[in-house]
Write a protein that holds these residues in place. Structure first.
Motif, PDB file in Angstrom:
ATOM      1  N   LYS A 175      -3.058 -10.723   6.006  1.00 20.45           N
ATOM      2  CA  LYS A 175      -3.069 -12.090   5.469  1.00 20.45           C
ATOM      3  C   LYS A 175      -3.959 -12.181   4.231  1.00 20.45           C
ATOM      4  N   VAL A 176      -5.062 -11.418   4.211  1.00 21.85           N
ATOM      5  CA  VAL A 176      -5.958 -11.406   3.052  1.00 21.85           C
ATOM      6  C   VAL A 176      -5.238 -10.842   1.834  1.00 21.85           C
ATOM      7  N   GLU A 177      -4.501  -9.729   2.027  1.00 23.35           N
ATOM      8  CA  GLU A 177      -3.755  -9.127   0.922  1.00 23.35           C
ATOM      9  C   GLU A 177      -2.677 -10.075   0.404  1.00 23.35           C
ATOM     10  N   GLU A 189      -2.740 -13.343   0.521  1.00 26.36           N
ATOM     11  CA  GLU A 189      -3.398 -14.429  -0.216  1.00 26.36           C
ATOM     12  C   GLU A 189      -3.822 -13.977  -1.617  1.00 26.36           C
ATOM     13  N   LYS A 190      -4.228 -12.707  -1.734  1.00 24.41           N
ATOM     14  CA  LYS A 190      -4.602 -12.182  -3.050  1.00 24.41           C
ATOM     15  C   LYS A 190      -3.411 -12.258  -4.016  1.00 24.41           C
ATOM     16  N   ILE A 191      -2.232 -11.845  -3.519  1.00 26.78           N
ATOM     17  CA  ILE A 191      -1.033 -11.872  -4.366  1.00 26.78           C
ATOM     18  C   ILE A 191      -0.668 -13.314  -4.709  1.00 26.78           C
ATOM     19  N   LYS A 192      -0.757 -14.199  -3.723  1.00 27.03           N
ATOM     20  CA  LYS A 192      -0.430 -15.608  -3.969  1.00 27.03           C
ATOM     21  C   LYS A 192      -1.365 -16.217  -5.012  1.00 27.03           C
ATOM     22  N   ASN A 193      -2.647 -15.857  -4.940  1.00 24.57           N
ATOM     23  CA  ASN A 193      -3.619 -16.404  -5.899  1.00 24.57           C
ATOM     24  C   ASN A 193      -3.423 -15.828  -7.295  1.00 24.57           C
ATOM     25  N   GLN A 194      -3.034 -14.541  -7.360  1.00 28.35           N
ATOM     26  CA  GLN A 194      -2.857 -13.906  -8.659  1.00 28.35           C
ATOM     27  C   GLN A 194      -1.564 -14.338  -9.331  1.00 28.35           C
ATOM     28  N   GLN A 209      -6.220  -8.726   7.979  1.00 27.22           N
ATOM     29  CA  GLN A 209      -6.292  -7.963   6.727  1.00 27.22           C
ATOM     30  C   GLN A 209      -5.006  -8.130   5.913  1.00 27.22           C
ATOM     31  N   GLU A 248       0.842  -1.195   0.000  1.00 23.02           N
ATOM     32  CA  GLU A 248       0.000   0.000   0.000  1.00 23.02           C
ATOM     33  C   GLU A 248       0.883   1.253   0.000  1.00 23.02           C
ATOM     34  N   TYR A 255       6.456  -8.085  -0.532  1.00 17.06           N
ATOM     35  CA  TYR A 255       5.254  -7.364  -0.099  1.00 17.06           C
ATOM     36  C   TYR A 255       5.513  -6.722   1.255  1.00 17.06           C
TER      37      TYR A 255
END
Length: 465
Positions: free
Chosen positions: A324-326, A328-333, A322, A229, A306
């Protein structure tokens, strides 16, 4: 290029210096240099034994241009495989140009880029892949790229390919011979032995092709995208890694609106760090373009770092969930891409909160980019992501995209040969694919070298080499 004439060029870096080196190569290298050089021992350059040096004066008519040291290499015992003279003169640009002009007046021609190394290749002093490694060696700027270039200079994987090509050529000759006796239905090439050779070639090609993924990034620098961010310390981290104020640092969120790149060597390996625009929802079109570019750089990077602001977790009710959510988003993308999670600004945290960070995010690295705390640990983590095993064990590694392309094409033809043998194709059809594979093998070592290929390769060299 006219390869039968005599060429001259500055072989050292242009500009002022203590010493400059001017190289002359060709059949008349000694004859063209002798009239302008007066040795202190009065021995003519033409009578000077090979691989010896003489101190004397470079003269234009009776005017002394410089006191220089001149070395002579006769016949094939030189870098280019032809008569060569090297003049070590004082490094004044005026002196350099005066000597070169004098030699041009004697009958030399100004060398083109890479022409000395081209002559070395054409005169059998080195193979084409070794000649290409000369340019890589000159361009190497860290221990890993230097080691790769030296490995290629010593033959690298090209000697392995040359040996396999010779074995394949022997079988190809036998298969071609069978075509002359097609009516007698004889078989000169043992099919079981040929099958074993094809499997051996396939295994070697697969290993070399796979090595390009490692070799290419080690040669050109491993791209690392620093993301997170706005205002979490990405630019500060870049400055700490580079040990200079490369990126603008401000308390204002969204300062970085474009990517900033720079490269350093860590543990002998080149890393290219990319500071990106902070990821957030924004109505600012310029900042939005920067954020779009951030995701493009993440796609291109070999490693993603990150960052999140540890102080926000302490003071602004940002939960670790929060974060951890961000993550996971990077890991999934970007699945499969190495991801390093960093909690920045941890110098103000108490030990208990640091322990909570480590417990919630087991792989997190606690760091203070501003105070340069934890930067060494970050560098160690980055090195762990790099597969330098093949480099350390001195295995053959492919770094050249031209070689990689040739290997892919050779692999395709060898697979066609394999399929043809499986379905029982006749020798004349097998021979077509074998010839194509031999061509691609030969293009690596230079046994097959069209003029346009040589032109493209040596055009990238510096003049004087």
């Amino acid at each position: 290029m006219i390869l039968e004439d005599t060429i001259v060029a500055l072989a050292s870096a242009p500009g002022s210096g203590a010493i400059a080196l001017i190289r002359v190569s060709g059949p008349d290298a000694i004859n063209f240099t002798a009239p302008v050089f007066e040795a202190k021992n009065k021995v003519s350059l033409r009578e000077q034994p090979s691989h010896t040096l003489q101190l004397g004066f470079i003269k234009k008519d009776q005017r002394i241009i410089d006191e220089s040291l001149v070395s002579v290499f006769k016949g094939t015992r030189s870098y280019t495989g032809e008569n060569t003279v090297e003049i070590s003169c004082h490094g004044s640009p005026f002196i350099q140009q005066e000597i070169i002009n004098l030699l041009l007046q004697q009958g030399c021609r100004a060398a083109q880029a890479g022409e000395f190394t081209l002559r070395a290749f054409l005169n059998g002093k080195m193979e084409l892949s070794q000649a290409e490694a000369v340019a890589d060696l000159i361009a190497s700027d860290n221990a890993a790229s230097h080691q790769l270039a030296m490995q290629q200079m010593r033959g690298g994987f090209a000697s392995e390919i040359k040996s396999l090509r010779q074995e394949l050529l022997n079988f190809a000759s036998l298969i071609e011979l069978e075509l002359d006796f097609s009516e007698e239905d004889v078989e000169f090439a043992n099919r079981d032995q040929f099958q074993a050779l094809i499997l051996k070639i396939q295994k070697t090609l697969s290993r070399l092709i796979d090595s390009f993924a490692v070799g290419n990034v080690l040669k050109n620098g491993i791209p690392v995208a620093i993301v997170g961010e706005p205002n979490v310390g990405k630019s500060t981290l870049l400055n700490s890694l580079l040990n200079e104020d490369r990126a603008i640092v401000s308390d204002i969120a969204g300062t970085t609106r474009d990517t900033i790149e720079d490269e350093i060597a860590i543990g002998g390996v080149g890393f290219r760090f990319i500071d990106t625009a902070g990821i957030r929802e924004t109505q600012d079109k310029i900042e939005g373009l920067g954020i779009k570019k951030t995701f493009q750089k993440m796609e291109q990077a070999q490693i993603v770092v990150y960052l999140f602001d540890a102080q926000k977790v302490k003071n602004d009710n940002l939960s670790l969930q929060q974060v951890k959510v961000e993550v996971e988003k990077i890991k999934n993308q970007f699945p499969g891409k190495p991801l390093l999670i960093i909690a920045n600004k941890t110098d103000v945290l108490d030990p208990q909160l640091k322990a909570e960070f480590s417990s919630a995010l087991p792989d997190v690295l606690l760091l203070s980019a501003k105070e340069k705390e934890g930067v060494e640990q970050l560098e160690e983590k980055l090195l762990q992501f790099v597969n330098t095993g093949a480099l350390k064990s001195n295995d053959a590694i492919v770094t050249n995209s031209r070689h990689y392309d040739a290997l892919l094409k050779a692999q395709k033809e060898i697979n066609n040969v394999q399929e043809g043998m499986n379905i029982g194709l006749t020798g004349d059809l097998l021979a077509i694919d074998i010839r194509e594979a031999l061509y691609h093998f030969g293009s690596i070592s230079g046994e097959v070298s069209p003029d346009d290929l040589l032109g493209n390769i040596f055009a990238n060299f510096c003049i004087g080499k």
